[in-house]
Design a protein around this motif. Sequence first.
Motif, PDB file in Angstrom:
ATOM      1  N   GLN A   1      -3.698  -6.885 -17.099  1.00 39.51           N
ATOM      2  CA  GLN A   1      -3.325  -7.536 -18.358  1.00 39.51           C
ATOM      3  C   GLN A   1      -1.867  -7.999 -18.309  1.00 39.51           C
ATOM      4  N   TYR A   2      -1.057  -7.143 -17.780  1.00 40.26           N
ATOM      5  CA  TYR A   2       0.372  -7.480 -17.682  1.00 40.26           C
ATOM      6  C   TYR A   2       0.569  -8.698 -16.778  1.00 40.26           C
ATOM      7  N   ALA A   3      -0.112  -8.651 -15.633  1.00 35.86           N
ATOM      8  CA  ALA A   3       0.016  -9.764 -14.682  1.00 35.86           C
ATOM      9  C   ALA A   3      -0.419 -11.079 -15.336  1.00 35.86           C
ATOM     10  N   LYS A   4      -1.497 -10.983 -16.093  1.00 35.24           N
ATOM     11  CA  LYS A   4      -2.018 -12.187 -16.756  1.00 35.24           C
ATOM     12  C   LYS A   4      -1.038 -12.705 -17.819  1.00 35.24           C
ATOM     13  N   HIS A   5      -0.555 -11.791 -18.633  1.00 35.28           N
ATOM     14  CA  HIS A   5       0.364 -12.180 -19.705  1.00 35.28           C
ATOM     15  C   HIS A   5       1.663 -12.750 -19.181  1.00 35.28           C
ATOM     16  N   SER A   6       2.165 -12.136 -18.137  1.00 37.05           N
ATOM     17  CA  SER A   6       3.507 -12.518 -17.691  1.00 37.05           C
ATOM     18  C   SER A   6       3.453 -13.517 -16.533  1.00 37.05           C
ATOM     19  N   ASP A   7       2.231 -13.776 -16.073  1.00 33.10           N
ATOM     20  CA  ASP A   7       2.058 -14.657 -14.938  1.00 33.10           C
ATOM     21  C   ASP A   7       2.870 -14.180 -13.728  1.00 33.10           C
ATOM     22  N   GLU A   8       2.870 -12.875 -13.541  1.00 29.69           N
ATOM     23  CA  GLU A   8       3.570 -12.292 -12.394  1.00 29.69           C
ATOM     24  C   GLU A   8       2.540 -11.612 -11.507  1.00 29.69           C
ATOM     25  N   LYS A   9       2.885 -11.527 -10.256  1.00 32.87           N
ATOM     26  CA  LYS A   9       2.024 -10.770  -9.354  1.00 32.87           C
ATOM     27  C   LYS A   9       2.491  -9.319  -9.343  1.00 32.87           C
ATOM     28  N   ILE A  10       1.566  -8.416  -9.175  1.00 35.15           N
ATOM     29  CA  ILE A  10       1.947  -7.002  -9.143  1.00 35.15           C
ATOM     30  C   ILE A  10       1.356  -6.332  -7.909  1.00 35.15           C
ATOM     31  N   VAL A  11       2.140  -5.443  -7.323  1.00 36.59           N
ATOM     32  CA  VAL A  11       1.640  -4.679  -6.181  1.00 36.59           C
ATOM     33  C   VAL A  11       1.422  -3.237  -6.637  1.00 36.59           C
ATOM     34  N   ILE A  12       0.251  -2.714  -6.325  1.00 35.69           N
ATOM     35  CA  ILE A  12      -0.032  -1.326  -6.697  1.00 35.69           C
ATOM     36  C   ILE A  12      -0.255  -0.504  -5.429  1.00 35.69           C
ATOM     37  N   ILE A  13       0.547   0.527  -5.280  1.00 34.39           N
ATOM     38  CA  ILE A  13       0.450   1.349  -4.079  1.00 34.39           C
ATOM     39  C   ILE A  13      -0.175   2.679  -4.438  1.00 34.39           C
ATOM     40  N   PHE A  14      -1.352   2.921  -3.891  1.00 33.94           N
ATOM     41  CA  PHE A  14      -1.995   4.225  -4.061  1.00 33.94           C
ATOM     42  C   PHE A  14      -1.789   5.014  -2.776  1.00 33.94           C
ATOM     43  N   ASP A  15      -0.885   5.974  -2.821  1.00 33.98           N
ATOM     44  CA  ASP A  15      -0.536   6.720  -1.622  1.00 33.98           C
ATOM     45  C   ASP A  15      -1.350   8.016  -1.551  1.00 33.98           C
ATOM     46  N   GLU A  16      -1.635   8.451  -0.334  1.00 29.10           N
ATOM     47  CA  GLU A  16      -2.492   9.638  -0.118  1.00 29.10           C
ATOM     48  C   GLU A  16      -3.805   9.473  -0.879  1.00 29.10           C
TER      49      GLU A  16
END
Length: 387
Positions: free
Chosen positions: A147-162
Amino acid sequence: MILNRVKKPFYYGGVVSQDHFCNRVQEIKELKNDMDTGLNVLLYAPRRFGKTSLVLKAVKQTNYKYIFLDFMSIVDEEEFINEYFNAISKALYTTSDNLIHFMKKILGIRPNINVEFDINGMPTFSLNFNRRDTKSVLKEVLEIPYQYAKHSDEKIVIIFDEFQEVINLNIEDKLRAAIQHHEDSISYIFSGSKKSIMTKLFFDKSKSFYKSVKHLSIDKINESEWHKYITQGFNKFDKFIEKDHIHKILDISKGFPYYTQQIANELFSLTNSKVDDDLVEYSIKSIIKKEEDLFLNEWHNLSQYQKKALKLLIYANGEAIYTKDTMERFNFTSSSLKKAVEGLLNKDIIDLKTNIYYMQDPLMYKYIKEMSTTLSITPVYRDKGLG
Ligand SMILES: Nc1ncnc2c1ncn2[C@@H]1O[C@H](COP(=O)(O)OP(=O)(O)O)[C@@H](O)[C@H]1O
Ligand SMILES: [Mg+2]
């Protein structure tokens, strides 16, 4: 003085960056590229191999906002929700007012958002929700970054570690469902230390993450880069090390990042001005001694068959393990050996590369080899496989 900005040239333990980060240029480039295109990436390697350091280094070189979540300490679904919510909030945080306003707008069920500040003014966010709403809150929290990416037109990276720890949380299906429609506005990086579990999660058709990622392989750091790094580390402090000595360290550490740094650090501390053979030997022995408890723990976690199979693998240098002589020597039938080897693979003690079995932990390999007098016979293939 710039020269002594770091107190010590070598470091082992947590995440490394800047002066303590060696090479991985290619991997960083590839990873950044994948983030740019919004790909989801799967990355697995043994623990202490440099996964977290690599991913953080790569993402920090981009301009993307990133959310980092370490699954290691998360024990259930509710904890996941709160930890993830906190990680998301921190990544997207400008002021709490802004954030809460935004969250309220997109969180349909409107759980209460708590914010607490520590003495440095750093916020921690959590959600108050009724246990019976867990499923729907989970679903909504998983959607916030998108939702945030859509609203702000920004790309987001999500790191799921372990990420292998996800199997204990019972959220795989929901997670997969969310990830699937997040397309290229979000790039998920799944990093994990258990190859056995990670490959099951991502390549097993019956599992929920089947085929949703690109696999990025990372290898040990190569010898010439270590040579540069270690030589410079010593020289910066007016100490000197010869090529042969570095070679000897790498021969034992096999370029495995944590151990290479650990041995180099030990050697550095012991050296007044010039490294000599004895100091190298001594450092290696001392590190193995320090890690002994860990190796013994792993050893005791193996069945008797698996221990025996490990000895066989070491003896045969990981090659041609099903030959009659070798099996007879260790009193195995091919089916009992196969079963034991599978057990070792499942416990991530060994791995297979170009048809050769090798132990994932190079120091544990040395430790076990030395503790078993039966293995002191010169193995057949000296320069390959486990050796
Ligand atoms: N690129 C690197 N250069 C030098 N040392 C590294 C590098 N990556 C990792 N290390 C060493 O390995 C240790 C563990 O790194 P970390 O990123 O925490 O590994 P992982 O996440 O795979 O467990 C670091 O403390 C450091 O000693
Ligand atoms: Mg890590």
